[in-house]
Structure formats: structure tokens, C-alpha cells
Design a protein around this motif. Structure first.
Motif, PDB file in Angstrom:
ATOM      1  N   ALA A   1      29.677 111.513  95.678  1.00  0.00           N
ATOM      2  CA  ALA A   1      28.018 112.436  94.969  1.00  0.00           C
ATOM      3  C   ALA A   1      28.539 113.893  94.845  1.00  0.00           C
ATOM      4  O   ALA A   1      29.310 114.118  96.337  1.00  0.00           O
ATOM      5  N   THR A   2      28.035 114.618  94.425  1.00  0.00           N
ATOM      6  CA  THR A   2      28.682 116.260  94.868  1.00  0.00           C
ATOM      7  C   THR A   2      26.469 117.375  94.155  1.00  0.00           C
ATOM      8  O   THR A   2      26.020 116.704  93.180  1.00  0.00           O
ATOM      9  N   ASP A   3      26.849 117.916  94.553  1.00  0.00           N
ATOM     10  CA  ASP A   3      25.815 118.989  93.997  1.00  0.00           C
ATOM     11  C   ASP A   3      25.857 119.581  93.211  1.00  0.00           C
ATOM     12  O   ASP A   3      24.921 120.484  92.770  1.00  0.00           O
ATOM     13  N   SER A   4      27.436 119.570  92.555  1.00  0.00           N
ATOM     14  CA  SER A   4      27.969 120.774  91.012  1.00  0.00           C
ATOM     15  C   SER A   4      27.999 120.220  89.902  1.00  0.00           C
ATOM     16  O   SER A   4      28.718 119.468  90.282  1.00  0.00           O
ATOM     17  N   GLN A   5      26.570 120.458  89.277  1.00  0.00           N
ATOM     18  CA  GLN A   5      27.234 121.000  87.884  1.00  0.00           C
ATOM     19  C   GLN A   5      28.676 120.862  87.139  1.00  0.00           C
ATOM     20  O   GLN A   5      28.721 120.162  86.482  1.00  0.00           O
ATOM     21  N   TYR A   6      28.868 122.141  87.379  1.00  0.00           N
ATOM     22  CA  TYR A   6      30.540 122.401  87.861  1.00  0.00           C
ATOM     23  C   TYR A   6      31.756 121.596  87.382  1.00  0.00           C
ATOM     24  O   TYR A   6      32.240 120.502  86.043  1.00  0.00           O
ATOM     25  N   VAL A   7      31.606 120.803  88.514  1.00  0.00           N
ATOM     26  CA  VAL A   7      32.173 119.271  89.200  1.00  0.00           C
ATOM     27  C   VAL A   7      31.807 118.325  88.641  1.00  0.00           C
ATOM     28  O   VAL A   7      32.918 117.774  87.543  1.00  0.00           O
ATOM     29  N   LYS A   8      30.805 117.953  88.131  1.00  0.00           N
ATOM     30  CA  LYS A   8      30.034 117.041  87.346  1.00  0.00           C
ATOM     31  C   LYS A   8      30.631 116.667  85.859  1.00  0.00           C
ATOM     32  O   LYS A   8      30.964 115.937  85.357  1.00  0.00           O
ATOM     33  N   LYS A   9      29.610 117.959  84.915  1.00  0.00           N
ATOM     34  CA  LYS A   9      30.197 118.349  83.772  1.00  0.00           C
ATOM     35  C   LYS A   9      31.556 118.180  83.677  1.00  0.00           C
ATOM     36  O   LYS A   9      31.641 118.182  82.523  1.00  0.00           O
ATOM     37  N   GLY A  10      32.058 119.276  84.771  1.00  0.00           N
ATOM     38  CA  GLY A  10      33.641 119.226  83.877  1.00  0.00           C
ATOM     39  C   GLY A  10      34.751 117.789  83.560  1.00  0.00           C
ATOM     40  O   GLY A  10      35.798 117.499  83.061  1.00  0.00           O
ATOM     41  N   ILE A  11      34.475 117.181  85.162  1.00  0.00           N
ATOM     42  CA  ILE A  11      35.133 115.873  84.860  1.00  0.00           C
ATOM     43  C   ILE A  11      34.950 114.715  84.016  1.00  0.00           C
ATOM     44  O   ILE A  11      35.458 114.056  83.751  1.00  0.00           O
ATOM     45  N   GLU A  12      33.309 114.613  83.886  1.00  0.00           N
ATOM     46  CA  GLU A  12      32.874 113.438  83.000  1.00  0.00           C
ATOM     47  C   GLU A  12      32.867 114.254  81.150  1.00  0.00           C
ATOM     48  O   GLU A  12      32.890 113.516  80.377  1.00  0.00           O
ATOM     49  N   ASN A  13      32.789 115.445  81.323  1.00  0.00           N
ATOM     50  CA  ASN A  13      33.123 115.232  79.432  1.00  0.00           C
ATOM     51  C   ASN A  13      33.386 116.727  79.856  1.00  0.00           C
ATOM     52  O   ASN A  13      34.098 116.632  77.964  1.00  0.00           O
ATOM     53  N   TRP A  14      34.100 117.938  79.868  1.00  0.00           N
ATOM     54  CA  TRP A  14      35.145 119.012  80.164  1.00  0.00           C
ATOM     55  C   TRP A  14      36.663 118.329  79.289  1.00  0.00           C
ATOM     56  O   TRP A  14      37.380 118.784  78.917  1.00  0.00           O
ATOM     57  N   ILE A  15      37.197 117.889  80.859  1.00  0.00           N
ATOM     58  CA  ILE A  15      38.576 117.949  81.657  1.00  0.00           C
ATOM     59  C   ILE A  15      39.728 117.031  80.263  1.00  0.00           C
ATOM     60  O   ILE A  15      40.075 117.532  80.046  1.00  0.00           O
ATOM     61  N   TYR A  16      38.721 115.769  79.898  1.00  0.00           N
ATOM     62  CA  TYR A  16      39.823 115.521  78.725  1.00  0.00           C
ATOM     63  C   TYR A  16      39.969 116.368  77.398  1.00  0.00           C
ATOM     64  O   TYR A  16      40.832 115.436  77.061  1.00  0.00           O
ATOM     65  N   LYS A  17      38.742 117.189  77.093  1.00  0.00           N
ATOM     66  CA  LYS A  17      39.302 118.075  75.590  1.00  0.00           C
ATOM     67  C   LYS A  17      39.944 119.099  76.311  1.00  0.00           C
ATOM     68  O   LYS A  17      40.522 119.331  75.221  1.00  0.00           O
ATOM     69  N   TRP A  18      39.986 119.753  77.739  1.00  0.00           N
ATOM     70  CA  TRP A  18      40.813 120.807  77.813  1.00  0.00           C
ATOM     71  C   TRP A  18      42.385 120.156  77.916  1.00  0.00           C
ATOM     72  O   TRP A  18      43.339 121.185  77.573  1.00  0.00           O
ATOM     73  N   LYS A  19      42.506 118.820  78.049  1.00  0.00           N
ATOM     74  CA  LYS A  19      44.004 118.197  78.704  1.00  0.00           C
ATOM     75  C   LYS A  19      44.524 118.223  76.605  1.00  0.00           C
ATOM     76  O   LYS A  19      45.121 118.605  76.808  1.00  0.00           O
ATOM     77  N   LYS A  20      42.865 117.112  76.184  1.00  0.00           N
ATOM     78  CA  LYS A  20      44.213 117.372  74.767  1.00  0.00           C
ATOM     79  C   LYS A  20      44.504 118.694  74.241  1.00  0.00           C
ATOM     80  O   LYS A  20      45.568 119.145  73.168  1.00  0.00           O
ATOM     81  N   TYR A  21      43.442 120.119  74.151  1.00  0.00           N
ATOM     82  CA  TYR A  21      43.817 120.947  74.005  1.00  0.00           C
ATOM     83  C   TYR A  21      44.872 121.939  74.797  1.00  0.00           C
ATOM     84  O   TYR A  21      44.452 123.461  74.401  1.00  0.00           O
ATOM     85  N   GLY A  22      45.664 120.896  75.390  1.00  0.00           N
ATOM     86  CA  GLY A  22      46.682 122.219  76.423  1.00  0.00           C
ATOM     87  C   GLY A  22      45.483 122.967  77.624  1.00  0.00           C
ATOM     88  O   GLY A  22      46.014 124.287  78.030  1.00  0.00           O
TER      89      GLY A  22
END
Length: 158
Positions: A68-89
Motif C-alpha cells: 500500500a502506497t500513497d504515491s501515484q508516481y510509484v503505483k502508476k510507474g510500476i503498473e503502467n510505465w516500467i515495462y515500457k521504459w525497460k523495453k525502450y532502454g
């Protein structure tokens, strides 16, 4: 069967950038453990990430983890952004390195052994564990000990 662990995290920064701190509450069965640290110069987002990283790095074996986190940055980053970031270096849409790349890569490495469920909770909304973590993160920010958010050895709960 995986052990079930509940994790609550928070980060705080006095100024952004400025002194900052993170706190973690790990709960396993009837056991509770707090982890926290303060840094002389950092940002709120780095502290939010550090809380999550330190929590997951403290687990010595694969677990089912509810974070449980109150950080939208962490939650959105881990659920939505991180795999795209990894894929694109580890770059954003503008092909620039993402902010806090060192911590996002470190967080990504902690995910593999665990079955993780992410939950966003509204900060300062009378959620008892979040209130405790918020107070401890602010206390840590007011009493910094570390120059940067680099790795430091921590003890395990599991």
C-alpha cells in the motif's frame, strides 16, 4: 504456498529537493517491523521509491506481497510505465532517460521473486498504517544520516 506479507510505505521531503526520508511497515502474521532512513538531499519521488525498494529487498524469500502506497508516481510507474521504459532502454516517449532511473531499475530487480499486489491509498486520509509511515518518514527527513539514496544493507523480516 507463499508467505503473505503486507507492506505500507511512505516518503517525505522537506523541500523538493531537500532533506528527505522514507518509512516502511512490514507485517507478517503477528510480526511488525519498521524500516526508515533519512537523506540530506533528495526528492519526494526518490523517497517514495526507496521505501518500496527497501521493503522488497528486505524479504529473503519469495512472498505474496500486498503493498500500500500513497504515491501515484510509484503505483502508476510500476503498473503502467516500467515495462515500457525497460523495453525502450529506460527512456521516456521523448527518448530521454527517465527520472530516477537508478531507483526504477533497482525496483524492477526486486519484483521478480514475488507475487505483488499494489494498492493506492489516499495520503492523510485516516488510514492508520499510512499515518504512522508518514510520521516516521517526516521524522527521518528531519534527521538525515545519508548523503544519497545508494544501497545500504538492511535486516530481513522473513
Amino acid at each position: 504456498m507463499l508467505k503473505l506479507v503486507y507492506i505500507f510505505t511512505d516518503g517525505s521531503c522537506l523541500g523538493n529537493p531537500g532533506p528527505g526520508g522514507y518509512s516502511v511497515l512490514l507485517c507478517y502474521k503477528k510480526h511488525k517491523k519498521f524500516l526508515n532512513a533519512g537523506f540530506y538531499l533528495t526528492t519526494n519521488n526518490r523517497m517514495e521509491l526507496m521505501g518500496t525498494i527497501i521493503a522488497l529487498e528486505s524479504l529473503k524469500q519469495s512472498c505474496e506481497v500486498h503493498i500500500a502506497t500513497d504515491s501515484q508516481y510509484v503505483k502508476k510507474g510500476i503498473e503502467n510505465w516500467i515495462y515500457k521504459w525497460k523495453k525502450y532502454g529506460w527512456k521516456n516517449k521523448k527518448k530521454q532517460p527517465i527520472k530516477n532511473i537508478d531507483l526504477w531499475i533497482r525496483l524492477y530487480k526486486t519484483l521478480k521473486p514475488h507475487q505483488i499486489h499494489w494498492k493506492w491509498i489516499k495520503g492523510h486520509s485516516n488510514h492508520m498504517e499510512n499515518i504512522i509511515c508518514d510520521k516516521l518518514a517526516r521524522l527521518s527527513a528531519n534527521n538525515p544520516s545519508f548523503k544519497d539514496t545508494g544501497y545500504r544493507k538492511i535486516t530481513s523480516i522473513i
